[in-house]
Design an enzyme around this catalytic site. Structure first.
Site, PDB file in Angstrom:
ATOM      1  NE  ARG A 102      -3.869   0.614   1.716  1.00 17.86           N
ATOM      2  CZ  ARG A 102      -5.118   0.651   2.183  1.00 17.86           C
ATOM      3  NH1 ARG A 102      -5.393   1.291   3.295  1.00 17.86           N
ATOM      4  NH2 ARG A 102      -6.095   0.046   1.529  1.00 17.86           N
ATOM      5  CG  HIS A 128      -8.078   0.086  -3.290  1.00 19.81           C
ATOM      6  ND1 HIS A 128      -7.309  -1.011  -2.953  1.00 19.81           N
ATOM      7  CD2 HIS A 128      -8.792   0.406  -2.175  1.00 19.81           C
ATOM      8  CE1 HIS A 128      -7.556  -1.337  -1.691  1.00 19.81           C
ATOM      9  NE2 HIS A 128      -8.444  -0.502  -1.189  1.00 19.81           N
ATOM     10  CD  GLN A 153     -12.693  -1.963  -1.371  1.00 18.74           C
ATOM     11  OE1 GLN A 153     -11.954  -1.823  -0.409  1.00 18.74           O
ATOM     12  NE2 GLN A 153     -13.893  -2.535  -1.266  1.00 18.74           N
ATOM     13  CG  ASP A 202     -13.489   6.153  -1.451  1.00 14.37           C
ATOM     14  OD1 ASP A 202     -13.353   6.081  -0.216  1.00 14.37           O
ATOM     15  OD2 ASP A 202     -12.524   6.132  -2.233  1.00 14.37           O
ATOM     16  CB  CYS A 253     -14.035   1.084  -0.582  1.00 15.21           C
ATOM     17  SG  CYS A 253     -13.639   2.819  -0.326  1.00 15.21           S
ATOM     18  NE  ARG A 270     -10.062  -5.218  -0.118  1.00 15.86           N
ATOM     19  CZ  ARG A 270      -9.355  -4.240   0.460  1.00 15.86           C
ATOM     20  NH1 ARG A 270      -9.951  -3.300   1.158  1.00 15.86           N
ATOM     21  NH2 ARG A 270      -8.030  -4.175   0.321  1.00 15.86           N
TER      22      ARG A 270
HETATM   23  N1   CP Z   1     -11.136  -0.346   1.924  1.00 15.19           N
HETATM   24  C1   CP Z   1      -9.882  -0.380   2.405  1.00 15.19           C
HETATM   25  O1   CP Z   1      -8.900  -0.520   1.647  1.00 15.19           O
HETATM   26  O2   CP Z   1      -9.806  -0.288   3.754  1.00 15.19           O
HETATM   27  P1   CP Z   1      -8.475  -0.045   4.603  1.00 15.19           P
HETATM   28  O3   CP Z   1      -7.974   1.329   4.216  1.00 15.19           O
HETATM   29  O4   CP Z   1      -8.909  -0.109   6.036  1.00 15.19           O
HETATM   30  O5   CP Z   1      -7.480  -1.097   4.262  1.00 15.19           O
HETATM   31  N1  NVA Z   2      -9.922   6.581  -1.767  1.00 19.62           N
HETATM   32  C1  NVA Z   2      -9.601   6.125  -0.441  1.00 19.62           C
HETATM   33  C2  NVA Z   2      -9.846   4.657  -0.320  1.00 19.62           C
HETATM   34  C3  NVA Z   2      -9.633   4.104   1.056  1.00 19.62           C
HETATM   35  C4  NVA Z   2      -9.813   2.614   1.118  1.00 19.62           C
HETATM   36  C5  NVA Z   2      -8.157   6.459  -0.116  1.00 19.62           C
HETATM   37  O1  NVA Z   2      -7.300   6.323  -1.002  1.00 19.62           O
HETATM   38  O2  NVA Z   2      -7.877   6.870   1.014  1.00 19.62           O
END
Ligand code: CP
Ligand code: NVA
Length: 309
Positions: free
Chosen positions: A110, A137, A140, A228, A268, A296
């Site tokens: 990430r 992402h 997701q 989101d 999400c 997930r």
């Molecule tokens: N939806 C998602 O990626 O959640 P987290 O940021 O908690 O991993």
């Molecule tokens: N768009 C959001 C998604 C979180 C799962 C972010 O990048 O923070």
């Protein structure tokens, strides 16, 4: 632009790196294994394998689901933050890729900069799975498609409407629309449209999508409403401005009045309840947000089982 390339057979960095048939095979494995995993009856197909989970941003779902998935496959996972590895600062992306490839069997990352993840994948000899970048992402959206299909049957021909930011999730939905035959609509404020390159690619591929600035019109007859946060991780300084700009893009019971009577609502997560989505919708009869969060685990376990040898 850098010249680094991901290898679709090795990595999972963007949905459209894979063919529809390959994506369907992953989703089918996820669907089949879900009941077995819930009953702790999954065979340990990957004993001794280790997944490094590298995080430069916070997480609940991504971290826990990848770590649990790896355990369910009979392997294990290591959590490491960017503070320790300092990829691109303490040590080059190239060298991190080479070292991790000698020590572990897969990398989940990430990160902020998508191009650095592409570079990592191009230098690593083990699979690299994108657990969210500023650009997309993909895991997701795989879990989202699995959730939609559990509730509504095939996504083919359905209309998925995202109300909110043209962010990493919107980009991954556009990537998905290149492969899966559904209609994607993004209702976003002006100035918050998705990545230009991804839009052009979807257009060139003949994907069925539309960008609009009218959320009420967008949700008419929609089968799936997607939400989101108004501001993503790393955009916290823009929160006040974005709250103003996105005020008409909240998911409320009133907004959903024109959607298909059987519509489902996805988010999400994490949600800012009362901001981009009301409690009434989050906890209402159309919401499947916690099925989505559980999926997930199942979707990513199928991705790991497919990629990790
Ligand atoms: N939806 C998602 O990626 O959640 P987290 O940021 O908690 O991993
Ligand atoms: N768009 C959001 C998604 C979180 C799962 C972010 O990048 O923070």
């Amino acid at each position: 632009m850098n010249s680094a390339q991901t290898n679709a057979r090795k990595d999972f960095v963007a949905i459209d790196d894979y063919s529809l048939e390959e994506l369907r095979t992953i989703l089918e494995l996820a669907r089949k294994q879900k009941p077995l995993a819930r009953e702790h009856r999954l065979p340990a197909s990957h004993p001794g394998r280790v997944l490094a989970c590298v995080f430069a941003k916070p997480s609940l779902r991504t971290r826990i689901s990848f770590e649990v998935a790896m355990g369910q496959l009979g392997g294990r996972s290591l959590f490491v933050t960017d503070k320790e590895i300092g990829m691109g600062k303490r040590e080059s992306v190239h060298d991190v890729a080479k070292v991790l490839s000698r020590l572990v069997d897969g990398i989940m990352i990430r990160w902020f900069d998508h191009d650095e993840v592409v570079q990592l994948a191009s230098h690593a000899t083990v699979p690299v799975v994108n657990g969210l970048t500023d650009l997309n992402h993909p895991c997701q959206v795989m879990a989202d498609i699995m959730t939609i299909e559990e509730h509504l049957g095939s996504i083919d021909g359905k209309t998925v409407v995202m109300v909110g930011d043209g962010n990493n999730l919107a980009n991954s939905w556009l990537n998905a629309s290149i492969r899966f035959p559904f209609n994607f609509i993004l209702a976003c404020p002006e100035g918050y449209t998705p990545d230009e390159g991804i839009l052009r690619k979807a257009e060139a591929a003949g994907a069925s999508f539309m960008i609009t600035h009218d959320p009420t019109e967008a949700v008419q007859g929609a089968h799936v409403i997607y939400s989101d946060a108004f501001y993503s991780m790393g955009q916290e300084a823009e929160a006040q401005q974005r709250r103003r700009d996105f005020a008409p893009f909240r998911i409320t019971t009133e907004l959903l009045a024109g959607a298909d009577p059987e519509h489902i609502v996805l988010h999400c997560l994490p949600a800012h309840r009362g901001e981009e989505i009301t409690d009434e919708v989050m906890d209402g009869p159309h919401s499947v947000v916690f099925d989505e969060a559980e999926n997930r685990l199942h979707a990513q376990r199928a991705i790991l089982a497919t990629l990790i040898k």
